[in-house]
Design an enzyme around this catalytic site. Structure first.
Site, PDB file in Angstrom:
ATOM      1  N   THR A 117       0.822  -1.212   0.000  1.00  0.00           N
ATOM      2  CA  THR A 117       0.000   0.000   0.000  1.00  0.00           C
ATOM      3  C   THR A 117       0.857   1.265   0.000  1.00  0.00           C
ATOM      4  O   THR A 117       1.985   1.268   0.524  1.00  0.00           O
ATOM      5  CB  THR A 117      -0.918   0.004   1.246  1.00  0.00           C
ATOM      6  OG1 THR A 117      -1.482   1.307   1.411  1.00  0.00           O
ATOM      7  CG2 THR A 117      -0.165  -0.322   2.524  1.00  0.00           C
ATOM      8  N   TYR A 141      -0.987  -0.164  10.275  1.00  0.00           N
ATOM      9  CA  TYR A 141      -1.372  -0.848   9.029  1.00  0.00           C
ATOM     10  C   TYR A 141      -0.239  -0.733   8.008  1.00  0.00           C
ATOM     11  O   TYR A 141       0.245  -1.741   7.479  1.00  0.00           O
ATOM     12  CB  TYR A 141      -2.678  -0.242   8.497  1.00  0.00           C
ATOM     13  CG  TYR A 141      -2.977  -0.618   7.075  1.00  0.00           C
ATOM     14  CD1 TYR A 141      -3.122  -1.949   6.697  1.00  0.00           C
ATOM     15  CD2 TYR A 141      -3.096   0.367   6.082  1.00  0.00           C
ATOM     16  CE1 TYR A 141      -3.385  -2.295   5.374  1.00  0.00           C
ATOM     17  CE2 TYR A 141      -3.363   0.030   4.771  1.00  0.00           C
ATOM     18  CZ  TYR A 141      -3.503  -1.300   4.416  1.00  0.00           C
ATOM     19  OH  TYR A 141      -3.743  -1.632   3.114  1.00  0.00           O
TER      20      TYR A 141
HETATM   21  N1  LIG Z   1      -8.976  -1.358  -0.739  1.00  0.00           N
HETATM   22  C1  LIG Z   1      -7.958  -0.520  -0.898  1.00  0.00           C
HETATM   23  O1  LIG Z   1      -8.122   0.643  -1.297  1.00  0.00           O
HETATM   24  C2  LIG Z   1      -6.542  -0.992  -0.618  1.00  0.00           C
HETATM   25  C3  LIG Z   1      -5.485  -0.067  -0.753  1.00  0.00           C
HETATM   26  C4  LIG Z   1      -4.186  -0.510  -0.514  1.00  0.00           C
HETATM   27  C5  LIG Z   1      -3.945  -1.837  -0.185  1.00  0.00           C
HETATM   28  N2  LIG Z   1      -4.997  -2.706  -0.036  1.00  0.00           N
HETATM   29  C6  LIG Z   1      -4.710  -4.091   0.327  1.00  0.00           C
HETATM   30  O2  LIG Z   1      -5.389  -4.957  -0.555  1.00  0.00           O
HETATM   31  C7  LIG Z   1      -5.737  -6.164   0.112  1.00  0.00           C
HETATM   32  C8  LIG Z   1      -7.204  -6.461  -0.096  1.00  0.00           C
HETATM   33  O3  LIG Z   1      -7.977  -5.379   0.414  1.00  0.00           O
HETATM   34  P1  LIG Z   1      -9.561  -5.383   0.325  1.00  0.00           P
HETATM   35  O4  LIG Z   1      -9.984  -3.967   0.244  1.00  0.00           O
HETATM   36  O5  LIG Z   1     -10.001  -6.343  -0.722  1.00  0.00           O
HETATM   37  O6  LIG Z   1      -9.944  -5.937   1.790  1.00  0.00           O
HETATM   38  P2  LIG Z   1     -11.079  -6.984   2.215  1.00  0.00           P
HETATM   39  O7  LIG Z   1     -11.230  -6.838   3.691  1.00  0.00           O
HETATM   40  O8  LIG Z   1     -12.278  -6.842   1.372  1.00  0.00           O
HETATM   41  O9  LIG Z   1     -10.392  -8.384   1.884  1.00  0.00           O
HETATM   42  C9  LIG Z   1      -9.455  -8.997   2.712  1.00  0.00           C
HETATM   43  C10 LIG Z   1      -9.760 -10.479   2.741  1.00  0.00           C
HETATM   44  O10 LIG Z   1      -8.762 -11.141   3.511  1.00  0.00           O
HETATM   45  C11 LIG Z   1      -9.379 -12.051   4.404  1.00  0.00           C
HETATM   46  N3  LIG Z   1      -8.481 -12.197   5.561  1.00  0.00           N
HETATM   47  C12 LIG Z   1      -8.033 -11.218   6.392  1.00  0.00           C
HETATM   48  N4  LIG Z   1      -7.234 -11.742   7.333  1.00  0.00           N
HETATM   49  C13 LIG Z   1      -7.158 -13.073   7.079  1.00  0.00           C
HETATM   50  C14 LIG Z   1      -6.461 -14.153   7.700  1.00  0.00           C
HETATM   51  N5  LIG Z   1      -5.711 -13.965   8.774  1.00  0.00           N
HETATM   52  N6  LIG Z   1      -6.596 -15.384   7.164  1.00  0.00           N
HETATM   53  C15 LIG Z   1      -7.362 -15.596   6.054  1.00  0.00           C
HETATM   54  N7  LIG Z   1      -8.042 -14.613   5.441  1.00  0.00           N
HETATM   55  C16 LIG Z   1      -7.947 -13.373   5.950  1.00  0.00           C
HETATM   56  C17 LIG Z   1     -10.717 -11.421   4.740  1.00  0.00           C
HETATM   57  O11 LIG Z   1     -11.690 -12.352   5.186  1.00  0.00           O
HETATM   58  C18 LIG Z   1     -11.105 -10.796   3.402  1.00  0.00           C
HETATM   59  O12 LIG Z   1     -11.842 -11.680   2.598  1.00  0.00           O
HETATM   60  C19 LIG Z   1      -5.341  -5.976   1.567  1.00  0.00           C
HETATM   61  O13 LIG Z   1      -4.102  -6.612   1.762  1.00  0.00           O
HETATM   62  C20 LIG Z   1      -5.216  -4.475   1.699  1.00  0.00           C
HETATM   63  O14 LIG Z   1      -4.286  -4.135   2.702  1.00  0.00           O
HETATM   64  C21 LIG Z   1      -6.280  -2.308  -0.238  1.00  0.00           C
END
Ligand SMILES: NC(=O)c1ccc[n+]([C@@H]2O[C@H](COP(=O)([O-])OP(=O)(O)OC[C@H]3O[C@@H](n4cnc5c(N)ncnc54)[C@H](O)[C@@H]3O)[C@@H](O)[C@H]2O)c1
Length: 327
Positions: A117, A141
């Site tokens: 990120t 984070y």
């Molecule tokens: N959404 C954004 O704008 C954004 C920006 C930068 C980085 N990210 C990164 O992208 C990735 C996905 O983000 P998202 O928005 O889809 O989030 P989200 O919460 O929709 O998806 C995360 C998924 O990971 C699963 N998860 C979390 N911890 C877990 C564990 N310990 N074991 C198994 N499963 C687990 C959750 O159940 C969920 O389905 C993340 O790593 C986040 O940090 C997202």
């Protein structure tokens, strides 16, 4: 068909990645504990329920599916929660990722795509953020993601693990075909929160901070459409499979939008008022996060052609009106 292990495949970005992988001829195997994800979002390949911390379960899944690569999306990702509960973030995101990386190396699965990120950069006044910008995260984070990047580097030296690390800016929009969309619980991301306010599903939107050093006083972010973002992941996977080695890429468009500009765009797209009130700053928020890198375009041939603000809001709005998960 080649299997790819997709951790977090039941979440927002992971589910879109599964769709893109499927379209590109891979079989996405979702590994997710559903802590914030949805079983209904797993539509494009098999589902294996499990936690990152469960090494025995991971070993079983690697042995069963023999994936050629890992795409690692699973994480907790709310800045506010991370500020209040740093231990939860270090345990889930760092310890969990370490367990996954060890399991991948033990299984001989040495191509790894990681969701990092722009929050790893922290605050850099008037500096264009590229992959060389020092990483000084403002919250647990961002710190947890930087730590995983470092772990990947160490395991390359020890085990030959190759990684493509994507540092996302703000991800927005939804699958235009409406099969999957954004449904965080709780929702904290600006565009879906705003659309819930437009639709009367919440009383209004709070603008967190109006005294930042920006033209209109609100924070500036770089938004990228989720479909463009996951397309980059398919290109990153090919990059690794072609033996091109480890590489870090920013994924943003280079165009920043203030909170007020996003609110204005939402009013235009939906043709409805956006009820909002001004509130205090939120701890852990940087003033401006905009990508200044063209590396993903140059190296991967990535073009974020869907990432215009009206398109992202229109696709999110369509999903908001028509799509949902119930489990
Ligand atoms: N959404 C954004 O704008 C954004 C920006 C930068 C980085 N990210 C990164 O992208 C990735 C996905 O983000 P998202 O928005 O889809 O989030 P989200 O919460 O929709 O998806 C995360 C998924 O990971 C699963 N998860 C979390 N911890 C877990 C564990 N310990 N074991 C198994 N499963 C687990 C959750 O159940 C969920 O389905 C993340 O790593 C986040 O940090 C997202």
């Amino acid at each position: 068909m080649s299997n790819v292990l997709v951790t977090g495949g039941a979440g927002y970005i992971g589910s879109h990645a599964c769709k893109a992988l499927r379209a590109a001829g891979y079989t996405p195997v979702t590994y997710d504990n559903l802590v914030t994800g949805w079983k209904d979002a797993v539509k494009f390949g098999p589902f294996e329920e499990g936690a990152l911390s469960d090494r025995a379960r991971l070993d079983e899944v690697f042995a069963k599916w023999q994936p050629i690569a890992v795409m690692h999306f699973a994480a907790l990702s709310q800045v506010g929660e991370a500020m209040a509960k740093p231990g939860l973030y270090w345990r889930n995101n760092v310890e969990g990722s370490l367990t996954l990386i060890e399991a991948a190396c033990a299984a001989g699965c040495l191509d790894f795509v990681f969701s990092s990120t722009c929050a790893t950069y922290g605050e850099h006044d008037n500096v264009v953020l590229d992959e060389h910008t020092p990483q000084e995260p403002l919250n647990a984070y961002g710190a947890s993601k930087r730590a995983v990047e470092n772990i990947l580097r160490d395991f390359e030296a020890s085990h030959g693990l190759k990684s493509v690390i994507f540092r996302y800016f703000n991800v927005a929009g939804a699958d235009p075909e409406g099969e999957v969309g954004e449904h965080h619980r709780p929702e904290t991301h600006l565009i879906p929160v705003m659309l819930e306010a437009v639709d009367g599903k919440r009383p209004g939107l709070t603008v967190h901070g109006t005294d930042y050093d920006t033209p209109d006083g609100t924070c500036i972010r770089d938004y990228v459409h989720v479909m463009d973002l996951v397309e980059a992941h398919v290109l990153g996977l090919r990059w690794l499979r072609d033996g091109k080695g480890s590489r870090i890429f920013n994924l943003g468009t280079g165009r920043g939008f203030s909170v007020r500009e996003v609110i204005e765009a939402a009013g235009q797209v939906t043709n409805l008022p956006v009820p909002c009130t001004d509130g205090p700053r939120r701890a852990g928020d940087a003033t401006k996060l905009v990508s200044g890198s063209t590396r993903a375009s140059e190296d991967l041939g990535w073009e974020p052609y869907r990432s215009t603000m009206p398109q992202m809001i229109a696709d999110a709005w369509r999903w908001h009106k028509d799509g949902h998960y119930s489990a």
